[in-house]
Design a protein around this motif. Sequence first.
Motif, PDB file in Angstrom:
ATOM      1  N   VAL A  34      44.885 -11.948 -27.698  1.00 39.95           N
ATOM      2  CA  VAL A  34      44.144 -10.682 -27.609  1.00 39.95           C
ATOM      3  C   VAL A  34      44.938  -9.635 -28.385  1.00 39.95           C
ATOM      4  N   GLU A  35      44.417  -9.258 -29.560  1.00 39.33           N
ATOM      5  CA  GLU A  35      45.193  -8.391 -30.445  1.00 39.33           C
ATOM      6  C   GLU A  35      45.198  -6.943 -29.967  1.00 39.33           C
ATOM      7  N   THR A  36      44.042  -6.417 -29.622  1.00 44.08           N
ATOM      8  CA  THR A  36      43.961  -5.014 -29.210  1.00 44.08           C
ATOM      9  C   THR A  36      42.929  -4.855 -28.100  1.00 44.08           C
ATOM     10  N   VAL A  37      43.026  -3.742 -27.408  1.00 43.55           N
ATOM     11  CA  VAL A  37      42.002  -3.312 -26.456  1.00 43.55           C
ATOM     12  C   VAL A  37      41.548  -1.927 -26.899  1.00 43.55           C
ATOM     13  N   GLU A  38      40.298  -1.835 -27.347  1.00 46.54           N
ATOM     14  CA  GLU A  38      39.766  -0.572 -27.852  1.00 46.54           C
ATOM     15  C   GLU A  38      39.023   0.155 -26.734  1.00 46.54           C
ATOM     16  N   ARG A  39      39.396   1.398 -26.515  1.00 52.08           N
ATOM     17  CA  ARG A  39      38.741   2.215 -25.492  1.00 52.08           C
ATOM     18  C   ARG A  39      37.660   3.063 -26.155  1.00 52.08           C
ATOM     19  N   LEU A  40      36.412   2.711 -25.904  1.00 54.97           N
ATOM     20  CA  LEU A  40      35.289   3.442 -26.480  1.00 54.97           C
ATOM     21  C   LEU A  40      34.980   4.659 -25.620  1.00 54.97           C
ATOM     22  N   GLY A  41      34.684   5.752 -26.275  1.00 54.94           N
ATOM     23  CA  GLY A  41      34.293   6.960 -25.563  1.00 54.94           C
ATOM     24  C   GLY A  41      35.420   7.698 -24.886  1.00 54.94           C
ATOM     25  N   ALA A  42      36.668   7.299 -25.142  1.00 54.39           N
ATOM     26  CA  ALA A  42      37.791   7.945 -24.468  1.00 54.39           C
ATOM     27  C   ALA A  42      37.939   9.399 -24.903  1.00 54.39           C
ATOM     28  N   ASP A  43      37.553   9.704 -26.158  1.00 53.17           N
ATOM     29  CA  ASP A  43      37.687  11.073 -26.651  1.00 53.17           C
ATOM     30  C   ASP A  43      36.350  11.790 -26.719  1.00 53.17           C
ATOM     31  N   LEU A  44      35.350  11.309 -25.946  1.00 53.59           N
ATOM     32  CA  LEU A  44      34.037  11.950 -25.891  1.00 53.59           C
ATOM     33  C   LEU A  44      33.903  12.714 -24.577  1.00 53.59           C
ATOM     34  N   LYS A  45      33.552  14.004 -24.687  1.00 54.76           N
ATOM     35  CA  LYS A  45      33.387  14.835 -23.496  1.00 54.76           C
ATOM     36  C   LYS A  45      32.009  15.478 -23.523  1.00 54.76           C
ATOM     37  N   GLY A  46      31.334  15.409 -22.376  1.00 52.28           N
ATOM     38  CA  GLY A  46      29.983  15.953 -22.280  1.00 52.28           C
ATOM     39  C   GLY A  46      29.985  17.461 -22.129  1.00 52.28           C
ATOM     40  N   PRO A  47      28.823  18.033 -21.877  1.00 49.83           N
ATOM     41  CA  PRO A  47      27.573  17.339 -21.555  1.00 49.83           C
ATOM     42  C   PRO A  47      26.865  16.766 -22.792  1.00 49.83           C
ATOM     43  N   LEU A  48      26.491  15.462 -22.709  1.00 48.15           N
ATOM     44  CA  LEU A  48      25.757  14.757 -23.754  1.00 48.15           C
ATOM     45  C   LEU A  48      24.488  14.234 -23.100  1.00 48.15           C
ATOM     46  N   VAL A  49      23.322  14.718 -23.566  1.00 43.66           N
ATOM     47  CA  VAL A  49      22.077  14.445 -22.849  1.00 43.66           C
ATOM     48  C   VAL A  49      20.964  14.070 -23.828  1.00 43.66           C
ATOM     49  N   VAL A  50      19.869  13.568 -23.266  1.00 41.63           N
ATOM     50  CA  VAL A  50      18.652  13.304 -24.034  1.00 41.63           C
ATOM     51  C   VAL A  50      17.877  14.615 -24.165  1.00 41.63           C
ATOM     52  N   GLY A  51      17.414  14.884 -25.376  1.00 42.39           N
ATOM     53  CA  GLY A  51      16.602  16.086 -25.601  1.00 42.39           C
ATOM     54  C   GLY A  51      15.282  15.735 -26.256  1.00 42.39           C
ATOM     55  N   ARG A  52      14.255  16.558 -26.003  1.00 43.17           N
ATOM     56  CA  ARG A  52      12.954  16.363 -26.656  1.00 43.17           C
ATOM     57  C   ARG A  52      12.700  17.548 -27.573  1.00 43.17           C
ATOM     58  N   VAL A  53      12.385  17.252 -28.838  1.00 46.75           N
ATOM     59  CA  VAL A  53      12.193  18.299 -29.834  1.00 46.75           C
ATOM     60  C   VAL A  53      10.840  18.970 -29.568  1.00 46.75           C
ATOM     61  N   LEU A  54      10.902  20.296 -29.311  1.00 44.49           N
ATOM     62  CA  LEU A  54       9.684  21.067 -29.019  1.00 44.49           C
ATOM     63  C   LEU A  54       9.106  21.719 -30.265  1.00 44.49           C
ATOM     64  N   ALA A  55       9.967  22.221 -31.125  1.00 45.94           N
ATOM     65  CA  ALA A  55       9.480  22.926 -32.317  1.00 45.94           C
ATOM     66  C   ALA A  55      10.536  22.851 -33.396  1.00 45.94           C
ATOM     67  N   ILE A  56      10.075  22.921 -34.652  1.00 47.56           N
ATOM     68  CA  ILE A  56      10.969  22.877 -35.806  1.00 47.56           C
ATOM     69  C   ILE A  56      10.563  23.965 -36.778  1.00 47.56           C
ATOM     70  N   GLU A  57      11.508  24.831 -37.118  1.00 47.08           N
ATOM     71  CA  GLU A  57      11.286  25.858 -38.133  1.00 47.08           C
ATOM     72  C   GLU A  57      12.113  25.509 -39.366  1.00 47.08           C
ATOM     73  N   GLU A  58      11.414  25.332 -40.512  1.00 45.86           N
ATOM     74  CA  GLU A  58      12.103  24.996 -41.749  1.00 45.86           C
ATOM     75  C   GLU A  58      12.667  26.274 -42.379  1.00 45.86           C
ATOM     76  N   LEU A  59      13.970  26.315 -42.612  1.00 44.62           N
ATOM     77  CA  LEU A  59      14.623  27.449 -43.257  1.00 44.62           C
ATOM     78  C   LEU A  59      14.769  27.121 -44.740  1.00 44.62           C
ATOM     79  N   THR A  60      14.010  27.821 -45.576  1.00 46.97           N
ATOM     80  CA  THR A  60      13.936  27.466 -47.004  1.00 46.97           C
ATOM     81  C   THR A  60      14.793  28.338 -47.895  1.00 46.97           C
ATOM     82  N   GLU A  61      15.486  29.301 -47.347  1.00 49.42           N
ATOM     83  CA  GLU A  61      16.248  30.200 -48.201  1.00 49.42           C
ATOM     84  C   GLU A  61      17.641  29.663 -48.550  1.00 49.42           C
TER      85      GLU A  61
END
Length: 842
Positions: A34-61
Amino acid sequence: MRVPLSWLREYVDLPAGETGRGVQDRLISAGLEVETVERLGADLKGPLVVGRVLAIEELTEFKKPIRYCQVDVGDANTTGDPQNIICGAANFAVGDKVVVILPGGELPGGFKVDARKTYGRVSEGMICSVRELGIGDDHDGILVLPPEYEPGTDATELLELNDEVLDIAVNPDRGYALSLRGVARETAIAYGVPLRDPALLDVPPPNDYGYEVKVDDPRGCDRFTARVVTGIDPEARSPIWLQRRLQKAGMRPISLAVDVTNYVMLEIGQPLHAYDRARLDGPLGVRRAAPGEKLTTLDGVERTLHPEDLLITDDRGPIGLAGVMGGADTEIAEAEVRDHLLGSVAGTTEIVIEAAHFDPVSIARTSRRHRLTSEASRRFERGVDPEAGPAAAQRTVDLLVLLAGGSAEAGVTEVVAPSGPRTVRMRVDHPDRVAGVPYGREAVVRRLQEVGCDVYGADELTVTVPTWRPDLAAPNDLAEEVIRLEGYENLPSTLPRPPAGRGLTGRQRLHRRAGRALAGAGYVEVLNYPFVGEAALDALGLDPDDARRRTVTLVNPISDEEPGLRTTLLPGLLAALRRNHGRGTADLALFETGLVFRPSGWESEPARLPVDRRPTDEEIASLNAALPKQPRRAAAVLAGARERAGWWGPGRPADWADAVEAARTVAAAAGVELATEADQHAPWHPGRCAALFAVVDGERRVVGHAGELHPRVVKALQLPERTCAMEVSLDLLEIAGGGPVQAPHVSTYPVATQDVALVVAADVPAAKVADALRAGAGELLESVRLFDVFTGEQVGEGRKSLAYALRFRAPDRTLTAEEAGAARDAAVARAAEEAGAVLRGA
């Protein structure tokens, strides 16, 4: 093999709170690397959530597309109000579900997210891509989730971002460890807990209604299972849990059908292949390739097949390289998709599943022949459980029915070549005698049963080996299983006690002395691979009939460019010198001692030596007769400055004389004094090459060459200018030395030094003059050293002056001036007689 700890827990009840480090220690103790043990998500801090896109405004400038989005994140922001977020990606639309990190969170890599003003708006968080979440390399667009997840759902748990992954380096004899099933079995043994075997499934018996299969080469394919699933929803997608497990295991999600076959391969260890039934023409077949046949594999490369290649075919011809890669004509049809995590949308509605067992040697040779390595070939090369095919096919069918809405056809095809169980007979105390530890019958039987063996007998055991362990073929293999599971750390450490008088041989002592002598002279030892190709021999400028061009050719070389064993040490040494010079090291002095290989009478078939007794003299002689000659050599190469300039004075570049001196250094370690003569011998410069002579068995023989390399060789090998080299035979020097080197007698009486300058013809070698001085001076001469060479008008045209320092010493008295002078005069007289030398100034 990458093993997610969360996946491993499905088959083994690990102790609560056990970490990947703890599992790593247990598996290493059991013999897995066993060469290594990788810890996934160790440096991830929430809040991380599911979102639903309600509206999109295109900025063209702005110069690039910028979108100002309103995203519903449920109650995750404590207010229930939509979050306003700036985003530069365009691969999502209103109504899509995305992953949002709210202010105060932190993404992998230390990227902190806060509410901040950008592009003239306040961005209250961030919509994340796959790469930003650390679950893949795709950064082309935003991660779009399936529509069934509610806004505000914890995305960290949904995407299984927190996990530990064991990275295991699997040895060639432990192919079973290339699966969760195999690693779980080792883990269960290590912790002493039961295993939930994923291959223990209810599999229907074979019948006559399955997809037709014809196996023309039962040695290449001894088992072939085929199943059919119909009514698959072409819009079905791989669920997130399946995709995340594939990603953690190091595989990229592609489409539902392909993802399922990869998942089952990782789980059970049986490679599978899925065919679009609509693209098949007639029954599946297994045969060897015909001369000139071609196949375009899934990677889009058209390959010319070899007669030993094992193929999967239908009525049209080859459709896949068995056990390596499928063909492009029968792959699962795919349509364009919007994002990575949804997977590819397959257009296929009927799938034929192949779960076959192929000959490991055949697959390994095909993979290397076509330089094509796949996850399937890696497993087949190391040995796949031949009994796992039906279970793997059933598991694939179950997942496709569950996830794609398909229906399993009642037909089950199995083509099986008859074979019996493999048994090994072993004395019950054999592991004790191998390890020197008394394990006892109970421990031996228990450990063998834990790895899946059936064990019978008392003093002599009859062991039936499990099908997933093709590496268990002899009593020593079984003993190794007992020893590793009982713990290598429990073996006592004992130093061997060799019988008196059995130290290094004379050959070994000379080898070491030569290396120490060159190292003491400022050379650095290098170890090169003993392989050579025609290009290197051409660069050395060897004649077509040069014996060094006759190489021992390897049947299965590591590189096609170097298929032979070296006949000289110089190609490897010069390549090392060129590599180091190219990396900025200007002053180099390298050496190597080792074997070269010369073919002679080795065409005979060698005897296969026994392992249960000492080979007889005839068997050893037969083996030696089948080997090429392997003389030992010592070689050195120089470039740049031999003596560096500094406050002590000017430096000096390395030249041909330094190469000759390196040869003399090696010869002195053997107790031999070399004689030199000008010679012409590739790859040396014809005017700066010395042949090295020694008396071997009473005969004056060439033992090597030294000097400056030919300019054409220097140019061909891209070496520094005026590169020098030497190579000598250690075997001949050992014979010439006549045994152990005797320490010189050191006289306690003072030395008398006399200098002489002799004028000789310009073509007279300095070595010839030195030999004459030695012969004339007699036993009182301790050493003679050339310290100056002068040419010019003072000595005449076509003449040169050689100045020598002569040291005289007697072992039993202090020499008088008259004795030293008489010896000097005798030496000069002998030089005048043999070399035409005239005392300068006389």
